[in-house]
Design an enzyme around this catalytic site. Structure first.
Site, mmCIF file in Angstrom:
data_model
loop_
_atom_site.group_PDB
_atom_site.id
_atom_site.type_symbol
_atom_site.label_atom_id
_atom_site.label_comp_id
_atom_site.label_asym_id
_atom_site.label_seq_id
_atom_site.Cartn_x
_atom_site.Cartn_y
_atom_site.Cartn_z
ATOM 1 N N GLU A 1 -6.004 -4.693 10.272
ATOM 2 C CA GLU A 1 -4.986 -3.680 10.517
ATOM 3 C C GLU A 1 -5.314 -2.934 11.808
ATOM 4 O OE1 GLU A 1 -2.813 -2.596 6.596
ATOM 5 O OE2 GLU A 1 -4.441 -1.196 6.913
ATOM 6 N N ASN B 1 0.883 -1.169 0.000
ATOM 7 C CA ASN B 1 0.000 0.000 0.000
ATOM 8 C C ASN B 1 0.917 1.214 0.000
ATOM 9 O OD1 ASN B 1 -1.764 2.071 0.482
ATOM 10 N ND2 ASN B 1 -2.318 1.426 2.558
ATOM 11 N N GLU C 1 -7.218 5.011 7.496
ATOM 12 C CA GLU C 1 -6.952 6.427 7.213
ATOM 13 C C GLU C 1 -8.142 7.065 6.493
ATOM 14 O OE1 GLU C 1 -3.143 5.804 5.343
ATOM 15 O OE2 GLU C 1 -2.316 5.246 7.297
ATOM 16 N N GLY D 1 1.971 2.332 10.753
ATOM 17 C CA GLY D 1 2.952 3.406 10.622
ATOM 18 C C GLY D 1 3.627 3.779 11.927
#
Ligand code: PGA
Length: 254
Positions: free
Chosen positions: A172, A14, A103, A178
């Site tokens: 996730e 991604n 996100e 991140g």
């Protein structure tokens, strides 16, 4: 009767909002050069920003590297300025599209139902949606992990019905994305088993639906995560922007 057959593992990059024409070409050439007879046992894909789909299509057609997008409109066509339809993604050869990434849920207010409609649009155009689910840190600490991921997946099952056998699920945990804080293999496996059981109530062969783990997966932790019985691949953010690291994750999935 349920079989124990699991299809190939899937390692999907991604790229998020990263890349340039020159940088993408170098990255893709390096990834393509590293895919060989051994890695043929793994399905490998990159999910790129929409403007680069034509470039990826030109460079990767006929190669073992599949590609996809990072979002798709829930609408078929029409007055939706800025949106990209599933039919457009199909025009550019997309095999996959990520839907419901945290996100987008967070920054664009995407509801479970909107995510489900996006998955449905993708399926209608023959594109495999990679449906992301995952809890925030606050939700985990409140003991809500299972309820959150089940609610997110239930919306998709409700909307797409038996076609849920055609989706890919990506667990996730938001707190792992991140951040460098990966879920432990045991933490991930526990949630993957919950998702597998939920799929089992909807489709006859839940082991054929791939459930990816995503969230700070890298070359160092991939093997242990991928060794878990219900982890069928990875959705890789930061580590997919470096060819050698991405290829090491692919090899860990062989
Ligand atoms: P990360 O991102 O690997 O950089 O944590 C994963 C994702 O958001 O899909």
């Amino acid at each position: 009767m349920e079989t124990t057959t699991v299809t190939h593992k899937l390692i999907a990059g991604n790229w998020k909002m990263n890349g340039s024409l020159a940088g993408n070409e170098a990255l893709l050439q390096a990834i393509l050069a590293g895919l060989d007879a051994d890695t043929a046992a793994v399905d490998v894909a990159v999910c790129v920003p929409a403007p680069y789909l034509a470039q990826v299509q030109a460079l990767c057609t006929g190669s073992p590297l599949a590609w996809g997008a990072q979002d798709v409109s829930e609408h078929e066509a029409g007055a939706y300025t800025g949106e990209v339809s599933a039919a457009m993604l199909r025009d550019f050869g997309c095999r996959y599209v990520i839907v419901g990434h945290s996100e987008r849920r967070r920054d664009h207010g995407e509801s479970d139902e909107a995510v489900a409609r996006k998955a449905q649009r993708a399926l209608a155009c023959g594109i495999t949606p990679i449906v992301c689910v995952g809890e925030t840190e606050v939700q985990r600490e409140a003991g809500q992990t299972e309820a959150v991921v089940k609610r997110q997946l239930a919306a998709v099952i409700h909307t797409v019905g038996h076609c849920v056998s055609e989706i890919v699920v990506a667990y996730e945990p938001v707190w792992a994305i991140g951040t460098g804080r990966t879920a432990t293999p045991e933490q991930a496996q526990t949630v993957h088993a919950v998702l597998r059981a939920q799929l089992g109530a909807a489709v006859p062969e839940p082991r054929r639906v791939r459930i990816l783990y995503g969230g700070s997966m890298n070359a160092g932790n991939a093997a242990a995560l991928l060794a878990q019985p219900d982890i069928d691949g990875g959705l890789i953010g930061g580590a997919s922007l470096k060819a050698e690291e991405f290829l090491r994750i692919v090899r860990a999935a062989v």
